[in-house]
Design an enzyme around this catalytic site. Sequence first.
Site, short mmCIF file in Angstrom:
data_model
loop_
_atom_site.label_atom_id
_atom_site.label_comp_id
_atom_site.label_asym_id
_atom_site.label_seq_id
_atom_site.Cartn_x
_atom_site.Cartn_y
_atom_site.Cartn_z
N CYS A 154 2.42 -5.02 17.26
CA CYS A 154 3.15 -3.98 17.98
C CYS A 154 3.22 -4.24 19.49
CB CYS A 154 2.50 -2.63 17.75
SG CYS A 154 2.29 -2.26 16.02
N GLU A 174 12.29 10.55 2.38
CA GLU A 174 11.04 10.97 1.74
C GLU A 174 9.97 11.38 2.76
OE1 GLU A 174 12.55 8.04 1.47
OE2 GLU A 174 11.18 6.35 1.71
N SER A 180 0.85 -1.18 0.00
CA SER A 180 0.00 0.00 0.00
C SER A 180 0.89 1.24 0.00
CB SER A 180 -0.87 -0.01 1.25
OG SER A 180 -1.35 1.30 1.51
#
Lengths: 161, 574
Positions: free
Chosen positions: B503, B365, B318
């Site tokens: 997580c 980025e 994605s």
Amino acid sequence: MSTAQENSIASGVREILADYQGAGRDALIPILQEIQTRQGFLSREAVVEVGKFLHLPASKIFGVATFYNQFRFTPQGKFHIQVCRGTACHVKGSAAILEAMKRELKVAPGETTRDGLFSLEVVACIGACGLAPVINVNGNFHANLTTQAVPRILDTYRKQK
Amino acid sequence: MINVEVNGLKYEADGGEMLLTLLRRIGINVPTVCNIDGLPPTGSCRMCVVEVEGQRNLVPSCAFPVFEGMKVNTNSHRAVDARKAIVELLLANHPEDCFYCERNGSCQLQELSESLGVRSRRYVGQKNEHPVDLSGASIVRDPAKCILCGKCVRVCEEIQGVSCIDFIGRGSHATVGTAFGEGLNISSCVNCGQCVTICPTGALIGQSHVDRVLNAIEDPELHVVVQHAPSVSISIGDDFGIPVGDDLMGVMHAAMRRLGFDAVFDTSFSADLTIMEEATELVHRVKTGGVLPMFTSCSPGWIKFVETFYPEFIPNLSSCKSPQQMLGAVIKTFYAERAGIDPHKVFSVSVMPCTAKKFEAGRPEMGRDGYSDVDAVLTTRELAQLIRMHGIDLRSLQPEPADTPFGVRSTAGKIFGASGGVMEAALRSAYYFLTGTELKAVRVEAVRGLNGIKEAHIDINGLNVGVAVANGLGNAKKLLEMIKSGEKTDLHFIEVMTCPGGCVGGGGQPYGTNRDRVLTRIQSLYSIDANESLRVSHKNPEILQLYKDYLGEPNGEKSHHLLHTYYHERETLI
């Protein structure tokens, strides 16, 4: 190392690997030995190529290769010096000879001087105990060495270059 | 059933099980160093040795199966002395710098030395001297403190399928390191930090951002904001003796304000934002024949794993940034604009259960106009350290809400912390986007839990949507190989979490995180989901407001600039 050198190493390795089609991870050590025989040492490029071929991570190959004394990771010098650290040589003071070599050449065992002239290796026993302490430079034996003799011997090789 | 006698008492054991398993079950905690729950034993540390009648030598209980009529003595002088001698030998070349070590107080070697009564340095060996590898964005290696238990090597290879480190050299010269002794920064390390949480000593620790954060808070020029990931509030209590899994969200907000943060936001809010974008992207891919299956992109270790080992799957990832980076982006744009602050004067901190987030925040980025979207990433452990440093007593604080405009979350965003949570949250919204009605069975049971690979099929408007969830990169690798070989063709959407359990089991979580704690934390997240009413991301009022005021629509132009990213193949060879 230049890209051209890297490429030639990689293509040399691929040539060797062509004989090992279908080999599994048990072929790792024979492959590494053959690369070292042909190229003089195991380069990063060689380790990476072998890794791709055998589907092994580079860390694992490096781990295996560093387990054995026979593998080196820098190109050999023009003059390859083997310092014998066997029992007889040890008794006759080979530790001091090795220290003198390291001091004179400014490299550690397994390394090569920057000018590419000398490489240093420690070996367990070269079977010349009667000559202890002894070193072997490209097949020439230097017997009954003293630390004072070390710079002189190195100079004679430097002159030959 | 097999009859075994341990320390003079009779017990029943299962045939074939290892002695250590039985000992743990009957409440005898024989110490171990190299043992990893769930992996086969190596028996290399010998810390778990016990006496077995009829055996000439002490046996390692981790690798010794029980047998009928076995008589075991776990506490004989001989066994205890042997364990003590092992610790003394490990200490012989260990640096004596506990005061300056991150693991001071949480070190297993300290613990063993204390419990076995080591009170002097019995063996004096040459001290280890190795350079510290500070090159990694997330992980620091200090091989001088390594006791060569090998757990990091095994986790990296057997759980994560990365194999960035291995034993290098032999005998007394052996170390754990990368190929050619390279720095972690240029290695294939994905920064997951599983090696850090499993390391018994301080040989592997996280890169600390504590000083950066303290300096920023001290700087009157800077507006310092903090966001916290879904699984931080339910695990930080571990470091303060609070029952495992207790949700300290409100109290943590209060503590963060007392630490000096100017605004406190909830990353679960941007998890909702991620769902809006990601579910829209999925719907778009399904409708327009885009690349499928689509992979989630929230877990930065997984992203680097694909970039390094499976670049052919980059188009499947994605394009959504992770919740950390999405919130970072809207903090420095929308929030800064609205508050009238120069984004260069906003210092954005995130608190994550993750070491790889430090790497992610530093990706070039992830910012614009010369600033980064996230300036510092604290792990759960580092936040706990800050709280201790400032002497804040969590028990005496009253819960406080997070700040607007990024303070409200749905429980869909909260369950991001558990493996399967992103999938479940995305399905709830994707179903709504495709059908215009809410998914009736909000609980997607098949994607919950600790199994390595989970699969489900859901009918949406006659389309049989296949989804899979993997946790632990080793499992993700299996799934990728199945897709590559054509064995799995019926999948549309795949969630991957780098760390086992998601997580909640992240590499930045408090030391001592194990399977039991991971399970408790997962249950805690799902009970939050069960007990609150706002359970879908697309109903979060602050999310809807953000789209109305600023972003426009999901996958719109503004979203594309701020909330989406790109990936690139990494020619990491080492």
